[in-house]
Design a protein around this motif. Structure first.
Motif, short mmCIF file in Angstrom:
data_model
loop_
_atom_site.label_atom_id
_atom_site.label_comp_id
_atom_site.label_asym_id
_atom_site.label_seq_id
_atom_site.Cartn_x
_atom_site.Cartn_y
_atom_site.Cartn_z
N SER A 153 -10.81 85.78 -107.98
CA SER A 153 -9.70 86.41 -107.27
C SER A 153 -8.85 87.13 -108.39
O SER A 153 -8.47 86.87 -109.60
CB SER A 153 -8.90 85.23 -105.92
N GLN A 160 -10.99 97.58 -99.76
CA GLN A 160 -10.10 97.78 -99.08
C GLN A 160 -8.61 97.01 -99.24
O GLN A 160 -8.14 98.21 -98.44
CB GLN A 160 -10.56 95.44 -98.87
N ALA A 212 -4.39 90.29 -95.12
CA ALA A 212 -5.59 89.46 -93.80
C ALA A 212 -7.09 89.66 -94.68
O ALA A 212 -7.99 89.04 -94.68
CB ALA A 212 -5.41 89.95 -92.71
N TRP A 251 -8.70 89.74 -97.74
CA TRP A 251 -9.48 89.09 -98.28
C TRP A 251 -9.03 87.93 -97.90
O TRP A 251 -9.92 86.89 -98.62
CB TRP A 251 -8.70 89.46 -99.63
N ARG A 252 -8.79 87.43 -97.48
CA ARG A 252 -8.57 86.26 -96.58
C ARG A 252 -9.84 85.06 -96.46
O ARG A 252 -9.81 84.05 -97.47
CB ARG A 252 -8.00 85.90 -95.41
N GLU A 253 -11.10 85.62 -96.18
CA GLU A 253 -12.00 84.33 -96.29
C GLU A 253 -13.12 84.61 -97.40
O GLU A 253 -13.72 83.30 -98.07
CB GLU A 253 -13.08 85.63 -95.17
N GLU A 254 -13.04 85.30 -97.96
CA GLU A 254 -14.08 86.16 -99.12
C GLU A 254 -12.69 85.01 -100.12
O GLU A 254 -13.33 84.02 -101.44
CB GLU A 254 -13.30 87.33 -100.28
N ALA A 269 -11.31 82.40 -100.06
CA ALA A 269 -11.34 80.86 -99.55
C ALA A 269 -12.32 80.19 -99.53
O ALA A 269 -12.68 79.14 -100.69
CB ALA A 269 -11.71 80.64 -98.14
N VAL A 270 -13.47 81.04 -99.80
CA VAL A 270 -15.22 81.43 -100.79
C VAL A 270 -14.76 81.03 -102.28
O VAL A 270 -15.44 80.35 -102.66
CB VAL A 270 -15.93 81.65 -100.56
N ARG A 304 -12.23 80.08 -103.46
CA ARG A 304 -11.47 78.72 -103.79
C ARG A 304 -12.03 77.33 -103.12
O ARG A 304 -11.16 76.98 -104.60
CB ARG A 304 -9.89 78.22 -102.85
N ARG A 305 -13.16 77.36 -102.66
CA ARG A 305 -14.13 76.04 -103.22
C ARG A 305 -14.37 76.05 -104.17
O ARG A 305 -14.60 74.70 -104.75
CB ARG A 305 -14.96 76.11 -101.58
#
Length: 412
Positions: A201, A376, A392, A394-397, A399-400, A402-403
């Motif tokens: 990120s 984007q 919003a 980039w939110r899903e990427e 989250a991945v 961060r895990r």
């Protein structure tokens, strides 16, 4: 090649007492931060015993009393220091952005200094081989942003050390803008450059030792023999001033920790025709261009971004964009560091600049896409998206990422 954490630990060098010591030690209770170098030296350099050592560093590789660690190690008979490797800006820091010092012998120590800037893969491995080292040490102060090139010097040197069959040791230092969270868009691999080699990120929220373990476990072709010497006494929520360490500018346009605080957001203006404040005493805190007036600061304040105020400002850069010309724009004033989100702030400033100034333009090479890691952000802003809509995207990427990141964090 993707390894599980367990497989990584089995494949790399066995953890030493320095790399595996719990950060929640007696030193933490006393709350005096000790850097990786301080712990290495306190242990008598045992980790480097019998090794021919080369070190990747720059002016930030200093002790608490502001001596350079190369000078300290060179004078200590317990260390066989045989080479220095300089990144962008050089080992002693004499070069501006996009430059390096080349190959020379250091006048202070007589050590050969090799240039790593813009070298990677086998050519960089050949530099390590030619230097005669068997162990490469890394000690550079990072600032927490994906596009700050020192972390990719780290990555490239790890890969080159693996190719050359060298051991790699990372001496940890604080993330000056905290390690609380990862924020911003995640790089897409097709946009990989030296301002972003791998999908992390924009504000990574990690230390260099944590990043080294992440690189080793997720991104290198195969793991390098890696040791990390951790800090004690550092907590993730702390800013640099809590460390009581002297600040040395890691690069000419990173003069203070305040600069680092805003950099992961306002460096995006390098991808536009606006000045990002280079050539002023407040780079990345001052932004502007000819034809901009106080309406930009007013529009930015109306966004209600947390922890920050924007002041109408006028300045004349001494070099870079608009050299010698007076331009109008904003100065960023962070009043609540804990609440401040530099990436969201950077997006808010881009959105309001494009809406409010008819002269706004992206750089013709779409450098903004290299900085943000994909198309984007640019395409969303061009389509008239507001700040929430851009974030919003980039939110899903995020989250991945961060895990994945969570698996490599070493401090509380």
């Amino acid at each position: 090649m993707r390894l599980s954490r367990r497989a990584l630990l089995a494949a790399t060098t066995a953890a030493t007492s320095l790399s595996s010591a719990s950060p929640a030690s007696a030193a933490d209770r006393h709350r005096k931060l000790r850097t990786g170098f301080e712990r290495l030296a306190a242990d008598g350099y045992a980790l480097l015993d019998g090794r021919r050592v080369g070190i990747v560093t720059n002016p930030t590789g200093i002790t608490r009393d502001a001596r350079h660690i190369v000078d300290v190690m060179h004078a200590d008979r317990r260390v066989n220091l045989v080479a220095v490797f300089g990144p962008e800006h050089g080992f002693r820091g004499t070069a501006q952005a996009g430059g390096s010092e080349g190959r020379y012998d250091d006048p202070a120590t007589g050590l050969p200094v090799y240039d790593t800037y813009l070298k990677s893969g086998q050519p960089l491995a050949d530099v390590f081989t030619a230097s005669g080292v068997d162990t490469v040490v890394f000690d550079i102060q990072d600032v927490g942003a994906r596009f700050y090139t020192y972390i990719w010097t780290l990555y490239d040197c790890m890969e080159a050390a693996r190719l050359a069959g060298k051991r790699f040791v990372v001496l940890d230092r604080p993330n000056p803008v905290t390690g609380r969270s990862a924020e911003g868009p995640v790089l897409h691999k097709e946009f990989a450059t030296f301002v972003g080699r791998q999908p992390i990120s924009q504000a990574h929220g990690m230390t260099v030792a944590e990043l080294a373990r992440l690189f080793n476990g997720e991104f290198l072709t195969a793991p390098v023999a890696l040791d990390t010497v951790l800090m004690t006494g550092w907590r993730r929520a702390e800013f640099y001033d809590a460390s009581a360490l002297p600040w040395v500018p890691p690069s000419p346009n990173m003069p203070t920790p305040d600069t680092a605080l805003v950099y992961s957001g306002t460096c995006l203006f390098e991808g536009t025709n606006l000045s990002e404040g280079r050539g002023t005493t407040r780079p990345f805190e001052l932004l502007g261009a000819e034809g901009i007036d106080g309406r930009w600061a007013a529009a930015a304040n109306e966004l209600g971004l947390p922890g920050v105020h924007f002041r109408e400002a006028y300045f004349a850069p001494t070099f870079s964009k608009f050299q010698g010309k007076t331009v109008g724009g904003v100065q960023i004033h962070v009043h609540d560091r804990a609440a401040y989100d530099p990436v969201r702030t950077g997006i808010g400033l881009l959105v309001t600049a494009k809406r409010g100034w008819a002269g706004f333009a992206w750089r013709s090479d779409n450098w903004i896409d290299k900085l943000t890691g994909s198309t984007q952000v640019r395409t969303a802003i061009d389509a008239g998206a507001d700040v929430d809509d851009v974030v919003a995207g980039w939110r899903e990427e995020l989250a991945v990422f961060r895990r994945t990141r969570k698996e490599y964090l070493l401090y509380r």
